[in-house]
Structure formats: C-alpha cells, structure tokens
Design a protein around this motif. Structure first.
Motif, PDB file in Angstrom:
ATOM      1  N   UNK A 123     -12.280 142.131   2.739  1.00 16.80           N
ATOM      2  CA  UNK A 123     -13.254 142.263   1.653  1.00 16.80           C
ATOM      3  C   UNK A 123     -14.681 142.282   2.208  1.00 16.80           C
ATOM      4  N   UNK A 124     -14.956 141.396   3.146  1.00  9.84           N
ATOM      5  CA  UNK A 124     -16.302 141.315   3.719  1.00  9.84           C
ATOM      6  C   UNK A 124     -16.655 142.592   4.465  1.00  9.84           C
ATOM      7  N   UNK A 125     -15.702 143.149   5.192  1.00  3.28           N
ATOM      8  CA  UNK A 125     -15.969 144.378   5.938  1.00  3.28           C
ATOM      9  C   UNK A 125     -16.145 145.572   5.014  1.00  3.28           C
ATOM     10  N   UNK A 126     -15.273 145.667   4.011  1.00  2.00           N
ATOM     11  CA  UNK A 126     -15.320 146.822   3.113  1.00  2.00           C
ATOM     12  C   UNK A 126     -16.541 146.781   2.197  1.00  2.00           C
ATOM     13  N   UNK A 127     -16.985 145.575   1.841  1.00  2.00           N
ATOM     14  CA  UNK A 127     -18.116 145.462   0.929  1.00  2.00           C
ATOM     15  C   UNK A 127     -19.439 145.843   1.589  1.00  2.00           C
ATOM     16  N   UNK A 128     -19.435 146.065   2.890  1.00  2.00           N
ATOM     17  CA  UNK A 128     -20.662 146.452   3.581  1.00  2.00           C
ATOM     18  C   UNK A 128     -20.836 147.972   3.631  1.00  2.00           C
TER      19      UNK A 128
END
Length: 268
Positions: free
Chosen positions: A81-86
């Motif tokens: 989630x953290x990677x994709x939300x960037x």
C-alpha cells in the motif's frame, strides 16, 4: 495439562484447529495404498484422550504459526500500500481501498483505535471519551508522566497494561480474543492446505517414492478434489473476514473493558 483444567479458550483456540490440522494433513503424509490399515486405538475414551492430546499440541503449533503468517501478510499489505500510494495510481487505489474495506472488514489494533479516537479531526464519540479517560486513569493511578500520548511506544505499553488488567476475566474482550484467534488459525490452515493440495495433486513435491493418498483421491475423484480445494479457499476468505471483524471489535472492547475494570477498582 489435566483434562479438568481445559478451558473454553483451549478447546476453541487450540484443540479444534489442531484436530482440523491433523485431518487435513493425513492425505499428504500417508502413502497411497488400498491395503493401508489404520491401527486401532482402543475404546471411545482412549480415542477422545488421543484426539485431545494431539489436537492441543498441534493446535499450539498452529497458533504460533498462524500468528507469524498473519503478521507477515499484514506487513506485506502495508508495504505494498505504501509503495503503490506514492505512484500515479494512488488515486484509483485509494478509491478501491475505500470500497473494499467494508467488504473485507476493518482491522484496527488497540493502538489504531486509540490514535483514531485521540486524533484532532475525529468527532467526539464514546470511544474518544473512553480512550482519554483510560489513559488519564492509568497515568494518574500509576503516576506516569507522558509528554506525547500519540507516541507508538507509549500506546503499546498501555495495550500491554490492559492485557494484564483483563487477564482471565470474563469480559467481552476475552470473547472477541478467542474468536479472533480461532478465525486466524482457521483462515491460515485453509489457505495453506489449499496450496499444498494443489501442489501435491501435480506431484511437484513428493515426500515418498510412491504417490500419496491425496494423489489417489485426485486420480479417482478429480472433480470432488477440485471442489474441496475451492471450498478451502472460500473458507479461508470467510475466516479471514471474520478474523478482521473480531480483531476490530477486540481492540475496541479492550479500551472499554479496561476502563470499566479500573473504575471498579477505584470504587472498592
């Protein structure tokens, strides 16, 4: 552990998952043979004692493994989630996440509940008031001076304190704890064995020179075997949903029940 000391927690959290684990494991460890004989154990009492002993021991193993597996799954989801939300897909992913959360269920830890309750943008609710009162009572009762109540380290300490406060008490938190732990073990078991049955069906992995009992089942009852694997995957999803639901309720109940217990002790 003597039989008379078994509690409902041991039966639901350890023995039942342990027996299910044994039943699902048998086709993967017994070589296929039409002449395979299952040794007689004895009378009904002897069988019950063996099932309880084996179920409890294996259940403890399942308990520990499912806790580790679930932690890895949640950490992986948070990382993705953290990677994709960037990236550029942050907007669509956020919208999809908001739509999927009600379906899969919320998964708030105690720290999540307290942090949400004490957030400046959170409307005042019963959880908000209870969180402030709980932390205030703990600080006052044990003379704790905490500069930042939002710090994760302090929130973790409050959670550990609440666990100790409610240990072995007949409160709502305890019921949610039993159910959340049970469903966690069951969703992990169903998922792992669905994968193991699929791999074993194609004989990618073989522990014995001759085919396993599961390979014999797949060969003679292929459709039913496929339905079983599909059912395990479906059950894994259902159990995971229930685990998330009761984990969320467990965290909220821990706040309320801890506050009630502290207020009871003040009145005595």
């Amino acid at each position: 552990m003597p039989l008379q000391k078994f509690q409902i927690y041991d039966v639901i959290v350890d023995i039942i998952p342990g027996i299910v684990f044994s039943a699902l494991l048998i086709p993967l460890i017994i070589p296929s043979s039409r002449e395979t004989n299952i040794p007689a154990v004895g009378g009904g009492v002897a069988i019950a004692i063996v099932l309880l002993a084996v179920g409890y021991v294996l259940g403890r193993v399942v308990h520990s493994f499912s806790s580790l597996f679930d932690s890895i799954v949640r950490a992986t989801i948070r990382f993705l989630e953290a990677r994709l939300m960037r990236g550029r897909l942050a907007g669509p992913i956020s919208q999809a996440r908001n739509k999927l959360i009600p379906i899969f269920g919320y998964h708030y830890t105690v720290e999540d509940h307290i942090q949400e309750a004490m957030s400046p943008i959170t409307p005042f609710t019963l959880k908000t008031g209870s969180s402030y009162r709980l932390i205030e009572k703990i600080n006052k009762k044990y003379e704790i001076d905490v500069d930042s109540l939002d710090h994760g380290e302090y929130l973790e300490e409050y959670e550990h304190f609440s666990h100790s406060l409610l240990y072995n008490k007949q409160v709502l938190y305890r019921r949610y704890e039993i159910l959340a732990t049970f469903f966690r073990s069951m969703y992990v078991l169903c998922f792992i064995f669905a994968i193991a049955y699929t791999i074993s069906a194609y004989q990618v992995v073989g522990l014995f020179e001759r085919p396993l009992l599961w390979n014999h089942v797949v060969k003679d009852y292929g459709t039913q075997a496929g339905i079983l694997v599909g059912s395990l995957l479906l059950l894994s999803f259902i159990f995971a949903h229930q685990k998330r639901k009761f984990s969320n309720r467990r965290g909220r109940a821990l706040i309320y029940d801890s506050l009630i217990e502290l207020e009871k002790s003040d009145e005595q």
